[in-house]
Design a protein around this motif. Sequence first.
Motif, PDB file in Angstrom:
ATOM      1  N   SER A  87       0.881  -1.550   0.142  1.00 12.46           N
ATOM      2  CA  SER A  87       0.489  -0.414   0.226  1.00 12.46           C
ATOM      3  C   SER A  87       0.557   1.292  -0.178  1.00 12.46           C
ATOM      4  O   SER A  87       2.047   1.240   0.390  1.00 12.46           O
ATOM      5  CB  SER A  87      -1.010  -0.266   1.259  1.00 12.46           C
ATOM      6  N   SER A  88       0.397   2.563  -0.520  1.00 16.22           N
ATOM      7  CA  SER A  88       1.170   3.594  -0.790  1.00 16.22           C
ATOM      8  C   SER A  88       1.505   3.962   1.332  1.00 16.22           C
ATOM      9  O   SER A  88       2.810   4.771   1.936  1.00 16.22           O
ATOM     10  CB  SER A  88       0.239   4.882  -0.626  1.00 16.22           C
ATOM     11  N   SER A  89       1.645   3.263   2.350  1.00 15.32           N
ATOM     12  CA  SER A  89       1.822   3.173   3.469  1.00 15.32           C
ATOM     13  C   SER A  89       2.490   2.634   3.864  1.00 15.32           C
ATOM     14  O   SER A  89       4.091   2.539   5.438  1.00 15.32           O
ATOM     15  CB  SER A  89       0.986   3.027   4.552  1.00 15.32           C
ATOM     16  N   GLY A  90       3.005   1.929   3.025  1.00 12.93           N
ATOM     17  CA  GLY A  90       4.368   0.462   3.055  1.00 12.93           C
ATOM     18  C   GLY A  90       3.716  -0.426   3.621  1.00 12.93           C
ATOM     19  O   GLY A  90       4.580  -1.308   3.011  1.00 12.93           O
ATOM     20  N   ARG A  91       2.184  -0.492   3.948  1.00 14.89           N
ATOM     21  CA  ARG A  91       2.408  -1.869   4.515  1.00 14.89           C
ATOM     22  C   ARG A  91       1.568  -2.360   3.492  1.00 14.89           C
ATOM     23  O   ARG A  91       1.190  -2.277   2.266  1.00 14.89           O
ATOM     24  CB  ARG A  91       1.438  -2.264   5.291  1.00 14.89           C
ATOM     25  N   VAL A  92       0.800  -4.174   3.746  1.00 11.65           N
ATOM     26  CA  VAL A  92       0.748  -4.816   2.713  1.00 11.65           C
ATOM     27  C   VAL A  92      -0.797  -4.988   2.838  1.00 11.65           C
ATOM     28  O   VAL A  92      -1.247  -5.047   4.034  1.00 11.65           O
ATOM     29  CB  VAL A  92       1.785  -6.717   3.398  1.00 11.65           C
ATOM     30  N   ALA A  93      -1.179  -4.640   1.693  1.00 11.56           N
ATOM     31  CA  ALA A  93      -3.157  -4.709   1.909  1.00 11.56           C
ATOM     32  C   ALA A  93      -3.542  -5.628   1.208  1.00 11.56           C
ATOM     33  O   ALA A  93      -3.135  -6.539   0.027  1.00 11.56           O
ATOM     34  CB  ALA A  93      -3.749  -3.654   1.843  1.00 11.56           C
ATOM     35  N   PHE A  94      -4.290  -6.733   1.825  1.00 11.03           N
ATOM     36  CA  PHE A  94      -4.764  -7.388   1.200  1.00 11.03           C
ATOM     37  C   PHE A  94      -6.826  -7.557   1.726  1.00 11.03           C
ATOM     38  O   PHE A  94      -6.639  -6.221   1.789  1.00 11.03           O
ATOM     39  CB  PHE A  94      -5.427  -8.716   2.327  1.00 11.03           C
ATOM     40  N   ALA A  95      -7.150  -8.199  -0.251  1.00  7.58           N
ATOM     41  CA  ALA A  95      -8.671  -8.244  -0.075  1.00  7.58           C
ATOM     42  C   ALA A  95      -8.985  -9.419  -0.531  1.00  7.58           C
ATOM     43  O   ALA A  95      -8.662  -9.855  -1.062  1.00  7.58           O
ATOM     44  CB  ALA A  95      -8.687  -6.516  -0.827  1.00  7.58           C
ATOM     45  N   ALA A  96     -10.956  -9.437  -0.460  1.00  5.15           N
ATOM     46  CA  ALA A  96     -10.945 -10.486  -1.118  1.00  5.15           C
ATOM     47  C   ALA A  96     -11.834 -10.624  -1.423  1.00  5.15           C
ATOM     48  O   ALA A  96     -12.698  -9.529  -0.839  1.00  5.15           O
ATOM     49  CB  ALA A  96     -10.966 -12.073   0.022  1.00  5.15           C
ATOM     50  N   LEU A 121       6.556  -1.082   4.333  1.00  5.39           N
ATOM     51  CA  LEU A 121       8.239  -1.906   3.457  1.00  5.39           C
ATOM     52  C   LEU A 121       9.076  -0.547   2.976  1.00  5.39           C
ATOM     53  O   LEU A 121       8.196   0.182   2.761  1.00  5.39           O
ATOM     54  CB  LEU A 121       7.565  -2.943   2.782  1.00  5.39           C
ATOM     55  N   PRO A 122       9.355  -1.287   2.483  1.00  7.24           N
ATOM     56  CA  PRO A 122       9.976   0.156   1.336  1.00  7.24           C
ATOM     57  C   PRO A 122       9.937   0.417   0.558  1.00  7.24           C
ATOM     58  O   PRO A 122       9.313  -0.521  -0.376  1.00  7.24           O
ATOM     59  CB  PRO A 122      11.913  -0.018   1.625  1.00  7.24           C
ATOM     60  N   ALA A 123       9.758   0.802  -0.605  1.00  8.50           N
ATOM     61  CA  ALA A 123       9.422   1.319  -2.235  1.00  8.50           C
ATOM     62  C   ALA A 123       9.739   0.211  -2.768  1.00  8.50           C
ATOM     63  O   ALA A 123      11.146   0.202  -2.949  1.00  8.50           O
ATOM     64  CB  ALA A 123      10.111   2.361  -2.412  1.00  8.50           C
ATOM     65  N   ASP A 124       9.884  -0.188  -4.122  1.00 10.74           N
ATOM     66  CA  ASP A 124      10.090  -1.624  -4.551  1.00 10.74           C
ATOM     67  C   ASP A 124       9.911  -2.646  -4.269  1.00 10.74           C
ATOM     68  O   ASP A 124      10.021  -3.751  -4.848  1.00 10.74           O
ATOM     69  CB  ASP A 124      11.633  -0.772  -5.225  1.00 10.74           C
ATOM     70  N   SER A 125       9.877  -2.976  -2.806  1.00 10.96           N
ATOM     71  CA  SER A 125       8.723  -4.737  -2.613  1.00 10.96           C
ATOM     72  C   SER A 125       8.011  -4.873  -2.839  1.00 10.96           C
ATOM     73  O   SER A 125       7.994  -4.251  -3.768  1.00 10.96           O
ATOM     74  CB  SER A 125       8.468  -4.508  -0.651  1.00 10.96           C
ATOM     75  N   ARG A 126       8.208  -6.402  -3.121  1.00  9.01           N
ATOM     76  CA  ARG A 126       7.209  -7.425  -3.748  1.00  9.01           C
ATOM     77  C   ARG A 126       6.851  -8.007  -3.572  1.00  9.01           C
ATOM     78  O   ARG A 126       6.732  -8.442  -2.116  1.00  9.01           O
ATOM     79  CB  ARG A 126       8.025  -7.937  -5.029  1.00  9.01           C
ATOM     80  N   VAL A 127       5.129  -8.422  -3.603  1.00  7.51           N
ATOM     81  CA  VAL A 127       4.405  -9.159  -3.069  1.00  7.51           C
ATOM     82  C   VAL A 127       4.150 -10.724  -3.489  1.00  7.51           C
ATOM     83  O   VAL A 127       4.019 -10.198  -4.734  1.00  7.51           O
ATOM     84  CB  VAL A 127       2.736  -8.535  -2.548  1.00  7.51           C
ATOM     85  N   ALA A 128       3.826 -11.752  -2.503  1.00  6.85           N
ATOM     86  CA  ALA A 128       3.053 -12.967  -3.638  1.00  6.85           C
ATOM     87  C   ALA A 128       2.359 -13.689  -2.659  1.00  6.85           C
ATOM     88  O   ALA A 128       2.097 -13.420  -1.479  1.00  6.85           O
ATOM     89  CB  ALA A 128       4.832 -13.384  -3.942  1.00  6.85           C
TER      90      ALA A 128
END
Length: 339
Positions: free
Chosen positions: A265-274, A293-300
């Motif tokens: 997310s723009s705050s740097g944390r990981v956002a989830f939705a379902a 997380l810093p910019a350019d971090s990736r989520v899987a």
Amino acid sequence: MNGDWLIRGRDGRLGAYTPTPGGEAVHCRAERRPGGAWLPLRKVGGEQRLLPGLAVGRGADGYAHLVAWRPTPGDEAGLVHSTHFRPHLAPLDWLPIGHPNKKGERTGTPAVAVDAEGRAHLFVRNRGKGVQTTNQKERGGWNGWHDLKGSRVDEELVAVTGESGRVEVYATNPDGILRWYQREPGARPVAADPLPVRVAPGSLSALPTSKEYTTLFFADREGTLHAWRPGGDPIALIAAAGPGPVAVLRCALDGHDCTVLAQRSSSGRVAFAAYPTEQEAAGLWWTESGPRLPADSRVALAEDAAGRVVAASVTPDGELRLTRQKDEPGLALAAWQVV
């Protein structure tokens, strides 16, 4: 990275594929046993030096196919491929595929999908900013390059294998979204009618959501996330949590077929939705989790051997964190842990 870099192997162990900070190598980390502690990282493919831009694809057999660029003499580049049969074993060495224009500099981030027969299909932008493709032969090696055409294509492509076993590839250009698909397994992809939308480059994700359809997710230039299935109109879902593509996973939540989205997310944390799969009208909302997380971090996202949702993040300096679904209703996640 391009593709599903968090993969459950044939033996049920999870494996994560991440480039080193400079992109000169790829590291693999794997569970010691399904759901257990993780083994130390290892380098993929020996001592071959690489260039930035890793693509990962998973076959129905659980094997991981990795494609990357390597430097070649004269400040040029070529594509290489490695197969990883088991997450805890060493991947094969990098083997050369070639260049979409026979020779030259790096032309774009590759995308790879694996068909129902276990053959990797590679797609990459060529020098003329069209799309070039090649695929593995049945008995080893690669077929010649084929030009799928297209024009003014942006660097990042998305390749996916549907539940039918047929491969599709998506690209963006200033006019919208381009799509190529196989009419039957093993056939050469053909162009579909383009989708004229204002799409943010680098925001595509694709997920097989039924036997008939793959759903494409993309953000428009205003930052709204959409879902689209060929033959229909794009459906506005929600404001994107942040830039770049969303990670997507189809799984069962409380006995219901659901699609899970995750994004830094723009705050740097990981956002989830379902939401219920292919029922976008049901609505969805973001819930944030984990550290900033810093910019350019990736989520899987992936599903583990016990059927639990697993989310992973990797920072540009290579720090890997994981969280796993708890034995509670809904998408309740445990605390994030550094691997």
